[in-house]
Design a protein around this motif. Sequence first.
Motif, PDB file in Angstrom:
ATOM      1  N   PRO A 161      -3.882  11.285  -3.995  1.00 15.40           N
ATOM      2  CA  PRO A 161      -3.321  10.948  -2.698  1.00 15.40           C
ATOM      3  C   PRO A 161      -4.313  10.116  -1.889  1.00 15.40           C
ATOM      4  CG  PRO A 161      -4.210  13.159  -2.624  1.00 15.40           C
ATOM      5  CD  PRO A 161      -4.398  12.681  -4.028  1.00 15.40           C
ATOM      6  N   SER A 162      -3.797   9.335  -0.991  1.00 15.76           N
ATOM      7  CA  SER A 162      -4.637   8.519  -0.129  1.00 15.76           C
ATOM      8  C   SER A 162      -3.981   8.483   1.240  1.00 15.76           C
ATOM      9  CB  SER A 162      -4.770   7.109  -0.716  1.00 15.76           C
ATOM     10  OG  SER A 162      -5.572   6.292   0.088  1.00 15.76           O
ATOM     11  N   GLY A 163      -4.777   8.298   2.281  1.00  9.13           N
ATOM     12  CA  GLY A 163      -4.194   8.360   3.610  1.00  9.13           C
ATOM     13  C   GLY A 163      -4.976   7.571   4.628  1.00  9.13           C
ATOM     14  N   SER A 164      -4.610   7.773   5.881  1.00  3.51           N
ATOM     15  CA  SER A 164      -5.117   6.949   6.979  1.00  3.51           C
ATOM     16  C   SER A 164      -6.292   7.585   7.702  1.00  3.51           C
ATOM     17  CB  SER A 164      -3.995   6.677   7.977  1.00  3.51           C
ATOM     18  OG  SER A 164      -3.420   7.897   8.429  1.00  3.51           O
ATOM     19  N   GLY A 165      -6.977   8.551   7.072  1.00  2.00           N
ATOM     20  CA  GLY A 165      -8.182   9.093   7.671  1.00  2.00           C
ATOM     21  C   GLY A 165      -9.306   8.063   7.688  1.00  2.00           C
ATOM     22  N   VAL A 166     -10.328   8.331   8.498  1.00  5.79           N
ATOM     23  CA  VAL A 166     -11.467   7.423   8.667  1.00  5.79           C
ATOM     24  C   VAL A 166     -12.657   7.990   7.896  1.00  5.79           C
ATOM     25  CG1 VAL A 166     -13.055   6.364  10.316  1.00  5.79           C
ATOM     26  CG2 VAL A 166     -10.637   6.672  10.922  1.00  5.79           C
ATOM     27  N   ASP A 167     -13.172   7.212   6.951  1.00  2.98           N
ATOM     28  CA  ASP A 167     -14.334   7.632   6.176  1.00  2.98           C
ATOM     29  C   ASP A 167     -15.606   7.279   6.939  1.00  2.98           C
ATOM     30  OD1 ASP A 167     -15.718   8.687   4.050  1.00  2.98           O
ATOM     31  OD2 ASP A 167     -15.511   6.921   2.772  1.00  2.98           O
ATOM     32  N   SER A 168     -16.645   8.079   6.740  1.00  2.00           N
ATOM     33  CA  SER A 168     -17.936   7.846   7.377  1.00  2.00           C
ATOM     34  C   SER A 168     -19.027   7.975   6.334  1.00  2.00           C
ATOM     35  CB  SER A 168     -18.152   8.859   8.514  1.00  2.00           C
ATOM     36  OG  SER A 168     -19.346   8.574   9.200  1.00  2.00           O
TER      37      SER A 168
END
Length: 312
Positions: A78-85
């Motif tokens: 799955p992939s989504g619209s979260g923000v990676d840091s």
Amino acid sequence: MSRFGSRAAAFAALLLTGAAPAPAPVLPPIAKPLPAPTDRRPRATVVLAPYRYDDLLWENDRTAHRIYGRALEAAEPPSGSGVDSWGKNVPWAFADRQLRTGDQHAYHGEGLDFYNVGTARGAGGLGVWQDNKLWTSRNYAQFRIFKNGPDVADFEVRYAPWPVGVGHAVSETRRFTLPLGTAFTRMVSTITADTPGPLLIGIGIGKRTTLADTDGALTVDRARGVLSWWGPETGDHGRMAIALRVDPAMIADIRDDADNHLVLLRVTPGRPFVYYSGSAWSLGEGGIRTRADWDRYVADARLDFTPPKEAN
């Protein structure tokens, strides 16, 4: 500031106060050095990575991030619209060279990615809170870059409409602005809905890293609109630190779901609102080494929550 400048500043502080400077962080072993940078000056930058499913990368001298393109939904579900840091321990740009190795989760001498976003919100992704559930978009659909450094990274993305409950949908346009010298990205979000009336928007901090399936420690100051998260210790990778700053007048509630710490805001569709997402690495630039360091930095940051006159 160069490493030589940092050492000189620490020595000056020692002479003035008589206190011993904090020890230098112990960094992970280098798997394989990155190709040398062409420019070692501090820079704020935003880069499209078409070689990696259209990831968008942005960073400055203290912090680094990415969001995911639509092509990744099929390649790595799955992939989504979260923000990676990402953690970084150099003031110059490194994220594009790191990602091109295909091994961004390892330490190559300048930083690494070990914060686990998945389908969570990561460092400041959002959704609509309805029926005791967060309804979130898929990966970004379109982007525009307004300024690619050297003093600021400034760009905008659009998220295609996504369902909220049964028979309703919303969409979002969000502008990201990261200048030099700060751990905080300013985000201006405009939500469009197919029905009238206010919405509850949940902005989140994802609870996990790739090497630790446990939550970190959360500090909440509702009166000042602060959520400050100090991530779990992950072996020789240290800790990630994430924070949200919102206009406290907009807060409806602060709560958790399975994957995120959430602040819920009352939002009027079509009206832009401002919030900030910050991150730091306990082994990286900026000198954030403890939870107290991070909480103090987050609380003391002077931020402007005034929306722009025009959303776009």
